[in-house]
Design an enzyme around this catalytic site. Structure first.
Site, PDB file in Angstrom:
ATOM      1  CB  SER A  42      30.706 -34.104 -17.421  1.00  0.00           C
ATOM      2  OG  SER A  42      30.250 -35.359 -17.907  1.00  0.00           O
ATOM      3  CG  HIS A  69      34.216 -31.522 -16.389  1.00  0.00           C
ATOM      4  ND1 HIS A  69      33.726 -30.476 -17.144  1.00  0.00           N
ATOM      5  CD2 HIS A  69      33.942 -32.643 -17.100  1.00  0.00           C
ATOM      6  CE1 HIS A  69      33.172 -30.944 -18.249  1.00  0.00           C
ATOM      7  NE2 HIS A  69      33.290 -32.252 -18.239  1.00  0.00           N
ATOM      8  CE  LYS A  86      35.938 -30.683 -20.272  1.00  0.00           C
ATOM      9  NZ  LYS A  86      36.386 -31.846 -21.049  1.00  0.00           N
TER      10      LYS A  86
END
Length: 454
Positions: free
Chosen positions: A286, A314, A346
């Site tokens: 990240s 992610h 996300k």
């Protein structure tokens, strides 16, 4: 720079090209950049200490932690709740440029956002809203697939319908009365989507890692963690009571060296074998934007009979031809990854997280994991949001999900390539939606943000 140097490797079956899963290369800095960066930090810290000294000496400071106990009106017998050194960074570095952080918005967190303007009150030095707003391009959102932009047309109907049939919160933990049919349906969809027998969902992404890891590892176990893993993994490892060793970031050879030594020598002092060894990695890191070298790492873990735990916070929904994450992108069978963890904050436009694994592992988590036993259950309304988003990604709405995934990849790669072309130092890999731009000098942080805000 990671992306530009990676080149392309063929994707085999579908004939498309994609960048190789190699970590970003180190950026070579000029001596001038290195010197000015270190000098700026040194100057800020030195001036901060000088101002702290003057504040303690004279009592003329707005920070209570620097004032004598009697000047604060507190009880002299109590130890200070906050020591001056413990919040030095916040006081002398963060507060100096606080206007570039925590900017409040008054719109949907979509591609374009409406930001509320603020100004510093001359008497209190606090930021106050001015009443003015500014329309800005959003470059710092988790809105990977754009559900915040078209929510009413894509997810609105089923989610709004859920608000009329279900409560906003269940008022209980999953192990009590917090499990609904929406939770079970979502878990079945997640398990099928990522290619695992079963899954369990959590109310918070950070809490998924920090409560799951202690339920899977403990005393007598060894956790081998990537050196740049997320704080939720780090804190989960620390809370587990297991021994922890790290390996060089995204380096399969370094991982093998650690595992070889762990298997050969066993536990310290007794030399007895570890009860189990678990390798912890992320699909996309990240802070660096780098894609995990999953194929090589999975092969090493399998060679040394270590369990593999993959954090796809992610990467799920963002990587792979159909959004199935790092396994699909790197060509790894999900069966070779023992525990797949991900979040819904996300790509799914929601909140919460999941763990997908074998039925035995998931049943164990339902019986022992604090995130299931004591934490509030995921909101049923949020279950409806994530379920709808997952259906779209999985093709239930025609090719909309595929177009969103393709747009994310194209936009990310175009933006990264243009930044590199403009001369910026950029970390990470192509296909990654995380694009870190290195500013180096701390004085540039506020200047860059303020110029962007203009």
């Amino acid at each position: 720079m990671g992306g530009a140097a990676n080149g392309h490797a063929p994707n085999g079956e579908n004939g498309h090209d994609r960048p190789a899963c190699n970590g970003g290369e180190e950026v070579e800095l000029s001596y001038f950049t290195e010197f000015t960066t270190y000098f700026a930090y040194t100057l800020l810290i030195a001036v901060g200490h000088l101002r702290d000294f003057w504040g303690r000496l004279t009592g003329r400071t707005r920070f209570d932690t620097l004032k004598p106990q009697r000047a604060r009106g507190g009880t002299a017998r109590l130890a200070p709740l906050l020591q001056s050194w413990e919040n030095f960074y916040t006081r002398r570095l963060y507060d100096r440029i606080i206007d570039v952080f925590n900017r409040p918005i008054c719109s949907s967190p979509s591609a374009w956002i409406t930001v509320q303007c603020r100004a510093t009150d001359p008497e209190t030095s606090e930021l106050e809203k001015t009443g003015a707003t500014k329309r800005c391009l959003n470059l710092g959102s988790y809105n990977y697939l754009g559900f915040a932009d078209d929510w009413l047309s894509t997810c609105g109907a089923p989610v709004l319908d859920a608000t009329t049939k279900w409560p906003v919160a269940t008022g209980a933990a999953r192990s009590g009365l917090g499990t609904t049919t929406l939770h079970r349906a979502l878990e079945a969809k997640v398990a099928a989507f990522v290619g695992k027998p079963d899954a369990v969902v959590f109310n918070m992404g950070y809490g998924t890692n920090s409560t799951t890891v202690p339920a899977l590892a403990g005393a007598g176990d060894l956790i081998v963690s990537d050196a740049l893993n997320h704080a939720s993994i780090v804190n989960g490892c620390r809370a587990s009571g297991a021994a922890i060793r790290s390996f060089a970031h995204n380096d399969a050879a370094a991982l093998e060296a650690v595992l070889r030594e762990a298997v050969a020598y066993g536990r310290p002092r007794t030399r007895r074998p570890w009860k189990k060894i678990m390798v912890m990695v992320e699909g996309i890191y990240s802070m660096e934007g780098e894609i995990c070298d999953l194929k090589a790492i999975a092969a090493v873990a399998k060679k040394y009979k270590a369990y593999l735990y993959l954090d796809e916070a992610h990467s799920i929904g963002a990587l792979g031809e159909t959004g199935r994450g790092a396994c699909e992108h790197c060509g790894v069978d999900p069966a070779d990854v023992d525990v797949l963890m991900g979040t819904f904050t996300k790509s799914f436009g929601g909140m919460g997280g999941y763990v997908a694994a074998s039925t035995d592992v998931v049943d164990h988590l339902r019986a022992t994991c604090p995130g299931i036993l004591t934490h509030d259950a995921m909101s049923p309304v949020m279950c409806a949001q994530v379920t709808r988003a997952l259906d779209i990604i999985d093709g239930a709405a025609g090719d909309l999900g595929r177009r969103k995934i393709d747009d994310l990849k194209a936009n990310s790669n175009y933006f990264r390539a243009e930044l590199v072309k403009a001369g910026f130092h950029v970390y990470g890999d192509y296909d990654s939606p995380i694009i870190p731009v290195l500013l180096y000098n701390p004085t540039k942080i506020a200047a860059f943000s303020r110029e962007c805000f203009k």
